[in-house]
Each structure stands twice: as structure tokens, then as C-alpha cells.
Design a protein around this motif. Structure first.
Motif, PDB file in Angstrom:
ATOM      1  N   ILE A 804       0.849  -1.204   0.000  1.00  0.00           N
ATOM      2  CA  ILE A 804       0.000   0.000   0.000  1.00  0.00           C
ATOM      3  C   ILE A 804       0.875   1.241   0.000  1.00  0.00           C
ATOM      4  O   ILE A 804       0.609   2.226  -0.706  1.00  0.00           O
ATOM      5  N   VAL A 805       1.971   1.220   0.782  1.00  0.00           N
ATOM      6  CA  VAL A 805       2.841   2.396   0.850  1.00  0.00           C
ATOM      7  C   VAL A 805       3.485   2.668  -0.505  1.00  0.00           C
ATOM      8  O   VAL A 805       3.595   3.820  -0.959  1.00  0.00           O
ATOM      9  N   LYS A 806       3.927   1.614  -1.195  1.00  0.00           N
ATOM     10  CA  LYS A 806       4.525   1.795  -2.506  1.00  0.00           C
ATOM     11  C   LYS A 806       3.528   2.367  -3.491  1.00  0.00           C
ATOM     12  O   LYS A 806       3.861   3.178  -4.356  1.00  0.00           O
ATOM     13  N   ASN A 846      -8.254   2.834   1.903  1.00  0.00           N
ATOM     14  CA  ASN A 846      -9.105   4.032   2.025  1.00  0.00           C
ATOM     15  C   ASN A 846      -8.447   5.092   2.894  1.00  0.00           C
ATOM     16  O   ASN A 846      -8.443   6.287   2.554  1.00  0.00           O
ATOM     17  N   PHE A 847      -7.899   4.671   4.037  1.00  0.00           N
ATOM     18  CA  PHE A 847      -7.228   5.636   4.908  1.00  0.00           C
ATOM     19  C   PHE A 847      -6.041   6.285   4.198  1.00  0.00           C
ATOM     20  O   PHE A 847      -5.818   7.499   4.297  1.00  0.00           O
ATOM     21  N   ALA A 848      -5.238   5.440   3.473  1.00  0.00           N
ATOM     22  CA  ALA A 848      -4.028   5.962   2.826  1.00  0.00           C
ATOM     23  C   ALA A 848      -4.363   6.962   1.739  1.00  0.00           C
ATOM     24  O   ALA A 848      -3.776   8.050   1.655  1.00  0.00           O
ATOM     25  N   TRP A 849      -5.295   6.626   0.832  1.00  0.00           N
ATOM     26  CA  TRP A 849      -5.640   7.546  -0.247  1.00  0.00           C
ATOM     27  C   TRP A 849      -6.350   8.803   0.256  1.00  0.00           C
ATOM     28  O   TRP A 849      -6.173   9.887  -0.323  1.00  0.00           O
ATOM     29  N   ASN A 850      -7.146   8.698   1.338  1.00  0.00           N
ATOM     30  CA  ASN A 850      -7.724   9.908   1.952  1.00  0.00           C
ATOM     31  C   ASN A 850      -6.629  10.803   2.495  1.00  0.00           C
ATOM     32  O   ASN A 850      -6.695  12.039   2.400  1.00  0.00           O
ATOM     33  N   PHE A 862       2.472   5.811   8.723  1.00  0.00           N
ATOM     34  CA  PHE A 862       1.836   4.526   8.967  1.00  0.00           C
ATOM     35  C   PHE A 862       2.501   3.903  10.184  1.00  0.00           C
ATOM     36  O   PHE A 862       3.735   3.803  10.228  1.00  0.00           O
ATOM     37  N   LYS A 863       1.687   3.479  11.173  1.00  0.00           N
ATOM     38  CA  LYS A 863       2.231   2.870  12.382  1.00  0.00           C
ATOM     39  C   LYS A 863       1.507   1.564  12.650  1.00  0.00           C
ATOM     40  O   LYS A 863       0.284   1.535  12.805  1.00  0.00           O
ATOM     41  N   ILE A 864       2.293   0.476  12.702  1.00  0.00           N
ATOM     42  CA  ILE A 864       1.755  -0.847  12.987  1.00  0.00           C
ATOM     43  C   ILE A 864       2.304  -1.265  14.339  1.00  0.00           C
ATOM     44  O   ILE A 864       3.524  -1.447  14.486  1.00  0.00           O
ATOM     45  N   SER A 887      -1.819   8.527  10.094  1.00  0.00           N
ATOM     46  CA  SER A 887      -1.936   9.916  10.521  1.00  0.00           C
ATOM     47  C   SER A 887      -1.296  10.812   9.490  1.00  0.00           C
ATOM     48  O   SER A 887      -0.352  10.402   8.792  1.00  0.00           O
ATOM     49  N   ASP A 888      -1.830  12.009   9.364  1.00  0.00           N
ATOM     50  CA  ASP A 888      -1.285  12.954   8.381  1.00  0.00           C
ATOM     51  C   ASP A 888      -1.302  14.348   8.968  1.00  0.00           C
ATOM     52  O   ASP A 888      -1.853  14.587  10.056  1.00  0.00           O
ATOM     53  N   THR A 889      -0.716  15.271   8.242  1.00  0.00           N
ATOM     54  CA  THR A 889      -0.644  16.677   8.681  1.00  0.00           C
ATOM     55  C   THR A 889      -1.640  17.539   7.933  1.00  0.00           C
ATOM     56  O   THR A 889      -1.451  18.745   7.790  1.00  0.00           O
TER      57      THR A 889
END
Length: 917
Positions: A804-806, A846-850, A862-864, A887-889
């Protein structure tokens, strides 16, 4: 406005039914305190000896400084002139003690009025100082007259501020005090009459003793009723002959020396000298009679105080000598309001501190009634002495003896008849003495109680009748009140029978309760002393049982109606509402007071008036329903055609449904049923005692539920159809979309220009996003259909997250946003977990693209995190918790927006979010 008058009427009613002196005083002060609003209301009684005042009753508020109850005030506090003014004027209202009053100017030629009888005048300066020393701001006084004499005063004091009584309150207080004066006169008159009757009986007994003994002295001092009983509280008496010798004594008398000195003092000179030596008050009577009262023998004869019990004497002359009564020492402890030695009409006291004064060597005050009783006996002795000294004394004695024997014979015969009458009476009659021991027990009492006369006589009545503690006390109280001469109402006692006797043997079973309605009658001896109390009763058991059954039936009927959860109301044959229970009130919003007695139908009635109907035909149907319930055939079916066309099916009169508007304007759907209620005596439904009973049911909620259920079924069917249609469309769209995505991927492998490559990249992203949306829609359809399944597969979490990160890193770096990935708690290097990888990837995607969509600068993290699983404070070694966070800024969400985030079809409407798409 009329509250004081209604209160005064209630107060007067209480005074009229009161027969007790103490209760009369307490009721008066209590009621006047409530009516007037003054801080203190007290009744001030004048002592007849020296006219000092005593507070005999009082009612005070909590803010009043102290109580005056029982305090004595010197006679100078209310001087003779003031007492005369009170007696003539009746009322004196001083609303402000410190007010100087009105200035009275007389015109020339006008007569000077009696200022002392005018309420507008100012109070005397001494009186003002007197009230100020008490702290009184307002005063109201009204006199209490008994006969032609001033008995006392009713005094009102207010301490907070000046208080002016309105005309209504003044009238109410005046009327109550007048009623108190009248009732007090009646009570005191009853006491005097009772005393006079007793004295007359005693005089007759003493005369009988004198005639029998033929000696005045012996008849006065020897016998069951001696001369001591003529005067209250006398402990001894003596008779002095015409030659000044004590010829007979009875009871406690002074020593011989004191007696000699007393006789010498009283008989030394003539009557004028005797009167001159007497103490005040002296009484002048017709003829040569003189009565002298001596309060203290020690003070009168100037002798030392001795141990003699006799302290005072009452002397009355008669033709045969002198009669003397003695009273013992009475150590009177008087509580004065202030120092009585400082009393003065011109110098009011400044202190009203309680001071106890002991009065010794004195007897109880000789009252005018005591002197009048002694003189009556002296008059009687003068007449009797004349008769005994005449030549007819022997004939008179023989005649009296003959009359006495005849009277006793008649009394004996009458008593025998009464005993036979009591014994054979068809009513339970039993008697008891002053200690509660049974003295009479007639046959009917034995029949009802199962206790024979031989067993009952000499036993306590309460034990014989097995009375409860309360019933025994009530019986004893009634007996005592009857012995004291009070008017006593009959009482009802419930007695547990041992079994009927004689003719009641099969009627009354052991353990049955027998209700007796008893009235007391007191027997008295010749002196008026109370003796046995006879209770004449009536067996009211059958009446009680019948009444109880009727009351149970009526109470049960009323309980069914009033306590029913269903609306119930009744209609008489006249068409008027007779019953209207609480549930009906709740349904129609019409109170019982509004409904009862009103017509059932019509413009001025309940239905059609207070309650509007949606269709005028409903009133016609209700009228037919009432008629069918009241006047249908006796088969009880009550079937009446209510169809509009009069068809054979018709409608049952016992039930139909209609709509109406209640008093609050709410539409109510009512299901109503009718039945006829007749009296037990007659089942004819044309009887005037019959009535129609309506059982109603508010079906508004049921109707609303039916409509809601229909709407819900339709909505559910529409939603299901929509979901199926959307799912079908998504399936159909996904196939060509997969082709588009495949073609774009093939085109990207060819070398094209930079502009074309960017367009293909953007097109591929849009197609991928559209595919993700269709997958979400298909998942929602599965959720609604209940077919969504969560799989449990072992997969590598690190590989899933890195994928997902890539995928988002390129888009984020294009916006200048850094992407960070961290794993916490994976020290063992094991990234394998069991879950549904598709759903986990979907959520993280969904969280990543948002985050990429709404973050323009900064970073995305991203924190696991892997943690221990703790259950009830104990670590579970076989299970761990995995926490994934993105989490994002970016701008984030406000607290208000976060609360409504998960509502359906809701999108955050702000400039930043609209710009982000």
C-alpha cells in the motif's frame, strides 16, 4: 374577601359542639390566632377575689419572645376604671402603640363625649410605657362578659410591626369572641347547676338525718353525708350552740385553744360588732344571717404559725347557733409577671420577669358560691328548727316516716320491675361499675356472647368480651364521660362470640363476630354520685353484613371502572353520563367534573360537543348503539342493524370503530363496545335504574403501527430492489472496466511521449479508483443481504502494508509529502497474523488515499503496533492485539464534524474539502 368569615363560621361551629372548659379556651385562642395574624392571642381571666389577672390560655407564633401562659398580673395592670371601659366599650384596637391618636375638637354647644369609650383616642402614657416594656407594637382587646359581669379579656399582641386589622377581620374576631362568651356562660352555668343539684340532694340527706336523730348537731356531723360536703374543699366542720359552746365536730378541726379563741372572737358581741370584725368580703343576708370568711387564722388572731392543718374558716350564723367550716393549709405558688410588690397604677413596671411567690398559712380562697351554699343550709336549718320545736313535730315526724316507707316501697317495686324488664329485654344489656367489673348481664347478652350470667358477674367486661386494647380503652372512656355527665354518643363494638345460647344456639357459631351498637346510661345515688354504667345495645350484625355486601358490590363495580386501564364510561336512560373513569379522561382530555351529568350526544354534550367527530353519521351510530344496549331484546345479544342501507348483516351494537378529535385537538381512533347494566332487583332493561356501559379502546397507536409497518415493508422491498439493481450494474460495469485497465497497462509498456504517459497514468488511477468504488458498493450490497463473509487467513502484515505504501508513495511525493512507515512491538521479527487480508487492505487503502488526498504538505505516517492482550487483568499468552493507524498533517476534522461523520449521505462541506475533491 370572605375567607375570614368562612373561618369564623367554622370556629363558631367548633365552639358550639365543645362542652369542656379547657377545650373551649384552647379552641378560641387557636382560631383567633389563625384569623387575626397577631403574634400572641391570650385569654386573660380576672380573679374574683382581688381582680388580679391570670392568663388561662394562649397561642403564640415562633417569633414571640416568651409565653405568658399561667402568669398572674396584679390588679393594678388593669385598673378598675379601665375594666369599666372595657366592659362598656367591648373592643379596643390600638394598631400602633406609639401613635398619639387623633385630636378631638368639640364645637360650641356640643355635649362633651366620654373620651374613654372612643377608639380614636390615644392610649394613656402609662399604658404606652407598659406595652413598650413588653415590646408590643400593636394591641387588640375585647372583653368577655358572663352575665352582667366582666369575666376577662381576649388580648392580641403583635411584636414585629404595627398591624391594623381590616373591617372583615375585626368583625370575624368579634363574632368568634361573642360566641365564646355565650358558650362559656353556658358551660359555667351547667357547672353551677350541677353543683346546686348536688347541694340540694345533700341538704335533703342532712335533713333526713336530723329528723331521724331529732338533734341538729348530730344530724349535721354524724352520718354518711355530713355538713363538710356542703362546702367544697372543707376538711372539717363544727356546730356552735347559742351559748357559744362547740357541741359537735367532724373531720379535721383546729386545736381546742384555737377553737375557743375563734368562737370568742365571733360570738363576743352583737352582730354589728361581729360584722365589723369580719374580713372582706362579708355577705349580708336576709334576717339576722351573717357570713364571715377567714383566709388565715394565724394572720387574723396574730398568733404564731403552728403545725395545725386548719388554716381558714367560714362562719355562718343561724337561729340555733353557728356553723363553721375549715379548710387546710394551701401552699399556693403563684408565678407573677414581674415583682408584685412594685405594682402601681401610675408607675408601670419595666420588667415582666417570672417571679415565684409562695403563700403559706392560708387556705384556698372562699368563693361567693361557698358562702351562698352555707347560707342556704342555715336557712334550711332555721325552718327545720322551727318545725321541730313546734307542737306538730311528732306528727311531722310520723308523716315523714310514713312517706319515707311508702317511697322506699314504691322504689323497691319499681326496681324489681326494671330488673325483670332488663332481664327479659330483646336487646343486649349489661352493666359495669367504675372499675370495669360486670354488675348486670341479661339473657340476650348471654345469647349473643355465649357467656352465662353466672360466669360474667364479677369479671372485667373487657376480658369477658375479649376486646382489643383500643376497644377496651374506648369503652372505658365512654363510661368515664357518661359518669362525668357529658353527652356521649353510642359506640359500636365487635365481640367474638363463644357460640349462641338458648334460642340462638344454632344461629351464632363459636368464633362469629357480633356487632353491638351500645349507648351508656349512668345510675346515681341520692347525692348525685355516679354509680354503675348500664349499656343498652342493639345487635346490628345482620345490618352490618348486608351493608358490607352492598358496599363490596358497589366498591367492586367502582374499582373495575375507575381502575381499569381501558376507557369505561356509563350512560343513563336519560342520555346523561353517569361514569367516566381515569382512562377515559386520559383518552379524551375531558375531566370527570366536565363529563359527569352532561348529555352523551349533541352540541351541548360530550360526543358532538366537547369531542368533535370526523363524520356526522358517527353520532347516529352511537345513538343506535346506546338504544340497542338499553332497549334491545332480553336475549342479551343486542344486535342492531347499523348499516347505511339497513342490510341484513348490519353491525353489532356491541362494537364498532370510529375517529374523533379530543379536547386537545388530537385525532383519536376509538374501538367502542356497549353493554347494559341493570339492578339486581330487576332485569327489565326499560327500568330507570338500567344504564349503558361503554368499554372503549384507543386504537390510534395500533392504526399508526399498521401504517408504519406497511411503510416499512414497502421501504424494505424498495431498498432490496435498489441493492440488487446496483449490485447487478456493478457486476456488469466491472467486466469492461477490467478491460480498460488491462489495455492501459499494455499501452504503458510502449514508448510514448511524456504528455501521453502522464495522461495514461491519470486514466489508470481513475479506473482503479472506480474499480474500488464498485467493490465497495458490492460489499455494501452483501452487508444488506447478510452475505458478507469475513475470512480468517494467515498472511504477512509487513508485505501488505509495504504494498500500500509503494502504491501511494509516488502520488504523495508528487505533492511534496513524505511517507513514513514504522513497526512497533515486532522485536521477534514475526509479521504473520490471522485475519481477512482483503478487508484489512481495503480499510488501509481508504485511509491511505484519503491522507494523500487531503494532505498538501508535511507527511503521512503509517504505524503498525503489536501489544499484549489483557483480559480481566491477566495477560493472554495465546493472543495479541495489532493496532494499525494512519496519521497525516492535513486540515483534519473539527469536533462538531466528527460527531456527524458516520451519518448516511453526509459530506463535509468546507472550502478545503471541496478543493480536494
Amino acid at each position: 374577601k370572605w375567607r375570614p368569615h368562612s373561618r369564623s363560621r367554622a370556629s363558631i361551629h367548633q365552639l358550639q359542639i365543645c362542652n369542656s372548659y379547657d377545650s373551649l379556651l384552647n379552641i378560641t385562642t387557636q382560631e383567633l390566632w389563625h384569623i387575626s395574624g397577631f403574634d400572641r392571642v391570650m385569654i386573660y381571666k380576672f380573679d374574683p377575689t382581688d381582680m388580679h389577672g391570670v392568663v388561662v390560655s394562649e397561642r403564640i407564633s415562633t417569633s414571640t419572645p416568651s409565653s405568658f401562659l399561667g402568669l398572674c398580673f396584679p390588679s393594678t395592670d388593669v385598673p378598675q376604671q379601665s375594666r369599666q371601659s372595657f366592659f362598656q366599650m367591648g373592643i379596643r384596637h390600638v394598631h400602633d402603640v406609639n401613635d398619639l391618636g387623633s385630636q378631638i375638637i368639640m364645637l360650641d354647644g356640643e355635649d362633651l363625649p366620654d373620651i374613654s369609650l372612643m377608639n380614636s383616642r390615644s392610649i394613656h402614657p402609662c399604658h404606652r410605657m407598659y406595652l413598650n416594656a413588653m415590646g408590643v407594637k400593636s394591641q387588640f382587646v375585647q372583653s368577655v362578659a358572663v352575665g352582667a359581669h366582666l369575666w376577662g379579656l381576649v388580648i392580641f399582641h403583635h411584636y414585629q410591626s404595627p398591624l391594623r386589622l381590616s373591617t372583615e377581620l375585626l368583625m370575624s374576631c368579634e363574632v368568634v369572641i361573642k360566641a365564646f362568651s355565650i358558650r362559656l356562660s353556658s358551660v359555667l352555668q351547667d357547672v353551677r347547676h350541677a353543683r346546686q343539684e348536688l347541694v340540694l340532694k345533700l341538704q335533703g340527706q342532712i335533713c333526713d338525718q336530723i329528723v331521724q336523730s331529732k338533734d341538729v348537731a348530730i344530724g349535721l356531723t354524724k352520718g354518711p353525708d355530713d355538713m363538710r360536703r356542703i362546702v367544697d374543699h372543707a376538711i372539717g366542720a363544727c356546730v356552735v350552740s347559742t351559748n357559744n359552746k362547740v357541741i359537735a365536730t367532724v373531720g379535721e378541726v383546729p386545736s381546742e385553744a384555737t377553737m375557743t379563741r375563734l368562737v370568742s372572737w365571733a360570738c363576743d358581741d352583737d352582730f354589728a360588732n361581729f360584722r365589723a370584725k369580719s374580713e372582706t368580703p362579708h355577705v349580708r343576708t336576709p334576717g339576722n344571717l351573717r357570713t364571715v370568711c377567714i383566709q388565715s387564722l394565724v394572720e387574723t388572731f396574730q398568733v404564731e404559725d403552728s403545725d395545725e392543718w386548719c388554716a381558714g374558716a367560714l362562719l355562718t350564723r343561724f337561729k340555733g347557733g353557728m356553723l363553721v367550716w375549715f379548710r387546710g393549709r394551701y401552699q399556693d405558688s403563684v408565678m407573677w409577671a414581674g415583682d408584685p410588690s412594685l405594682q402601681s397604677e401610675e408607675r408601670p413596671r419595666q420588667s415582666f420577669q417570672r417571679i415565684m411567690v409562695q403563700y403559706k398559712s392560708r387556705c384556698m380562697t372562699w368563693l361567693p358560691d361557698d358562702m351562698a351554699d352555707s347560707q342556704r343550709l342555715a336557712h334550711l336549718l332555721d325552718e327545720l328548727t322551727h318545725t321541730m320545736d313546734s307542737e306538730f313535730s311528732s306528727k311531722m315526724l310520723m308523716r315523714l316516716t310514713h312517706d319515707r316507707i311508702k317511697s322506699r316501697t314504691q322504689c323497691s317495686a319499681l326496681a324489681s320491675e326494671l330488673v325483670d324488664l332488663i332481664e327479659g329485654a330483646n336487646a343486649p344489656i349489661f352493666g359495669m361499675d367504675t372499675t370495669g367489673i360486670a354488675t348486670h348481664w341479661n339473657k340476650m347478652t348471654s345469647c349473643l356472647t355465649g357467656i352465662k350470667k353466672e360466669e360474667a358477674i364479677g369479671q372485667p367486661v373487657s376480658k369477658l368480651l375479649n376486646l382489643s386494647v383500643y376497644a377496651a380503652k374506648e369503652l372505658d372512656a365512654v363510661s368515664q364521660c357518661a359518669q362525668l355527665g357529658y353527652v356521649v354518643k353510642p359506640i359500636q363494638l365487635t365481640v367474638t362470640s363463644r357460640g349462641g345460647l338458648f334460642e340462638y344456639e344454632g344461629t351464632v357459631a363459636p368464633g362469629d363476630d357480633v356487632d353491638l351498637f351500645l349507648g351508656p346510661t349512668v345510675s346515681r345515688d341520692i347525692s348525685g354520685r355516679p354509680g354503675n354504667v348500664m349499656f343498652v345495645g342493639q345487635d346490628v350484625t345482620e345490618v352490618r353484613n348486608t351493608l358490607a355486601k352492598c358496599m363490596d358490590i358497589e366498591a367492586g363495580y367502582q374499582r373495575v371502572i375507575s381502575g381499569s386501564a381501558s376507557p369505561i364510561f356509563g350512560v343513563s336512560t336519560d342520555g346523561l353520563i353517569t361514569d367516566w373513569n381515569t382512562a377515559t379522561v386520559s383518552m379524551t382530555k375531558i375531566s370527570q367534573e366536565e363529563a359527569l351529568g352532561k348529555p352523551f350526544l349533541g352540541k351541548h354534550g360530550v360526543f358532538g360537543g366537547l369531542i368533535s367527530v370526523t363524520d356526522q353519521d358517527i353520532l347516529t351510530k352511537l345513538e343506535i348503539l346506546v338504544h340497542g344496549a338499553l332497549f334491545s331484546d332480553k336475549d342479551g345479544q343486542g344486535n342492531v342493524g347499523l348499516g347505511a342501507e339497513g342490510n341484513q348483516e348490519g353491525m353489532k351494537a356491541s362494537q364498532f370503530e370510529f375517529s374523533c378529535i379530543n379536547k386537545d385537538g388530537k385525532r383519536v381512533e376509538i374501538l367502542i363496545m356497549a353493554s347494559c347494566r341493570s339492578t339486581a332487583a330487576s332485569h327489565d332493561r326499560t327500568d330507570q335504574t338500567a344504564s349503558a356501559i361503554f368499554f372503549a379502546m384507543d386504537v390510534s397507536e395500533k392504526k399508526a403501527l399498521e401504517v408504519a409497518n406497511t411503510t416499512y415493508i414497502a421501504a424494505k422491498a424498495a431498498s432490496q430492489a435498489k441493492s440488487e439493481q446496483i449490485g447487478f450494474l456493478c457486476h456488469e460495469l466491472r467486466n469492461p472496466l477490467n478491460g480498460v485497465i488491462g489495455n492501459i497497462s499494455l499501452l504503458q509498456e510502449n514508448k510514448v511521449g511524456e504528455e501521453e504517459e502522464e495522461l495514461m497514468h491519470m486514466t489508470l488511477q481513475c479506473c482503479t479508483q472506480l474499480m474500488r468504488i464498485m467493490n465497495d458498493v458490492l460489499d455494501m450490497s452483501k452487508v444488506e443481504a447478510g452475505k458478507l463473509q469475513i475470512e480468517r487467513i494467515r498472511f504477512n502484515m509487513s508485505d501488505l502494508v509495504n504494498t500500500i505504501v509503494k502504491q501511494i508513495r509516488g502520488a504523495a511525493q508528487a505533492k511534496g509529502v513524505q511517507v513514513h512507515l514504522s513497526f512497533v512491538g515486532f522485536d521477534d521479527g514475526d509479521f504473520n497474523v490471522e485475519s481477512d487480508p482483503v478487508r484489512v487492505q481495503q480499510v488501509l487503502w481508504n485511509f491511505a488515499w484519503n491522507a494523500v488526498k487531503f494532505t498538501d504538505e508535511g507527511s503521512i505516517s503509517f504505524k503498525i503496533e503489536k501489544k499484549e492482550c489483557v483480559k480481566d487483568g491477566v495477560v493472554d499468552p495465546d493472543m495479541q492485539i495489532l493496532k494499525l493507524s494512519v496519521s497525516d498533517t492535513g486540515p483534519g476534522l473539527s469536533a462538531q464534524t466528527a460527531k456527524i461523520l458516520f451519518q448516511p449521505y453526509l459530506e463535509v462541506q468546507s472550502v478545503a474539502f471541496r478543493e480536494s475533491g
